[in-house]
Design an enzyme around this catalytic site. Structure first.
Site, short mmCIF file in Angstrom:
data_model
loop_
_atom_site.label_atom_id
_atom_site.label_comp_id
_atom_site.label_asym_id
_atom_site.label_seq_id
_atom_site.Cartn_x
_atom_site.Cartn_y
_atom_site.Cartn_z
N LYS A 1 0.83 -1.23 0.00
CA LYS A 1 0.00 0.00 0.00
C LYS A 1 0.85 1.27 0.00
O LYS A 1 0.42 2.32 -0.43
CB LYS A 1 -0.99 0.00 1.15
CG LYS A 1 -0.37 0.07 2.52
CD LYS A 1 -1.48 0.18 3.56
CE LYS A 1 -0.88 0.42 4.92
NZ LYS A 1 -0.88 -0.70 5.82
N GLY A 2 2.09 1.18 0.46
CA GLY A 2 3.05 2.27 0.28
C GLY A 2 2.82 3.50 1.10
O GLY A 2 2.26 3.44 2.20
#
Ligand code: B12
Length: 253
Positions: A133-134
């Site tokens: 998801k970063g």
């Protein structure tokens, strides 16, 4: 790479009007909140060069401490031409460019091992870099087709980290340190880098990367690591660095 800002300008802080030198400062004193404590706060502000200094907020923090906000004028000047900045020493790549470069250079997946070491349980930062998801609109390293991510999570002991690095044949070890009380982040990082130096020949050691909000990015040599990342780092910056550093390592000297 550390560089100097070229701009040749002298500036002052701005509060109410341009160049008025007004700054705001907060701190805590180990004294109960009363008039004497407020006087002590103003004395400290005066000694730090605020003249005049105004106490704009004071709040008891339990029975024995007081938190203060002070607003006042400083006479100090900032010389922009003398500011030292740590410049990024590699180009920023898109995930596609990074994947292609890894394929070209390694001809296999790049193995990244991540962990929080010591007693540190703050995993949000390392997860922001590693998890799919970063962070800040960028996907984490798990998204990269040519990167294998092994995230060991929180409170990993250094010997376990070294063992996992060997077992996974890690190309890079990414360590997060958020708690800085009593310089725990510096001690833990030095212990980690020493352990890797002891257990690997120098040409086989994985890249050692450490990150967290309070690191000085120029302190790599003293901490024995290859790269330090600070506040606001994005996954793309880390992926681009890994590609750059591994290519440099493999280049004939
Ligand atoms: C969330 C949080 C917690 C959560 C953690 C949950 C979790 N799973 O992570 C919980 C509630 C468990 C917690 C506990 C504690 N916390 Co806390 N916590 C925070 C808080 C509010 C946010 C941290 C965070 O998630 N930031 C968001 C991430 C995305 O930012 P980041 O960590 O900076 O990461 C970025 C960069 O630094 C970098 N980065 C980070 N690591 C790495 C690693 C690599 C390899 C790379 C490339 C980049 C990189 O990339 C990230 C993205 O840009 C901060 C205060 C704050 N506002 O920062 C306090 C804070 C960190 N906590 C603090 C403290 C004191 C504690 C406790 C000791 C409190 C207590 N007395 O129990 C415990 C310690 C627990 C432990 N054993 O570690 C202090 C630390 C003080 C200090 N300087 O040492 C802070 C600063 C609060 C404060 N002002 O006092 N905490």
């Amino acid at each position: 790479m550390t560089g100097t800002v070229a701009e040749n300008r002298i500036v002052r802080p701005y509060g109410d009007t341009t160049g008025d030198g007004m700054v705001q400062m907060s701190f805590t004193l180990p004294v109960p909140h009363d008039k004497r404590a407020e006087g002590a706060a103003l004395q400290l502000a005066a000694k730090m060069g605020l003249d005049p200094a105004m106490l704009v907020h004071a709040k008891a923090m339990g029975p024995d401490f007081t938190f203060f906000v002070v607003y006042g004028r400083v006479t100090h000047l900032v010389d922009l031409s003398a500011v030292q900045v740590h410049e990024r020493e590699y180009p920023l790549l898109s995930p596609k460019e990074a994947n292609n470069a890894i394929k070209r250079t390694l001809r296999r997946k790049l193995v990244v091992l991540g962990a929080c070491i010591g007693t540190d349980a703050h995993t949000v930062g390392i997860d922001a870099i590693l998890n799919i998801k970063g962070f800040a609109g960028e996907k984490g390293l798990e998204y990269y087709r040519e990167i294998k991510v092994v995230n060991l999570g929180a409170q990993v002991l250094v010997p376990d980290l070294v063992a996992a690095s060997r077992a996974e044949k890690a190309d890079a070890v990414l360590v997060s340190q958020v708690v800085t009380q009593r310089d725990a982040h510096l001690r833990n990082t030095r212990e980690m880098s020493a352990a890797f130096r002891e257990s690997y020949p120098s040409d086989k050691r994985p890249l050692l990367v450490v990150g967290g909000p309070r690191f000085d990015e120029t302190a790599t040599v003293g901490l024995g690591v290859d790269r330090i990342f600070g506040r606001g780092t994005t996954p793309g910056e880390v992926a681009s660095y890994l590609v750059h550093a591994l290519a440099e390592r493999r280049a004939p000297s």
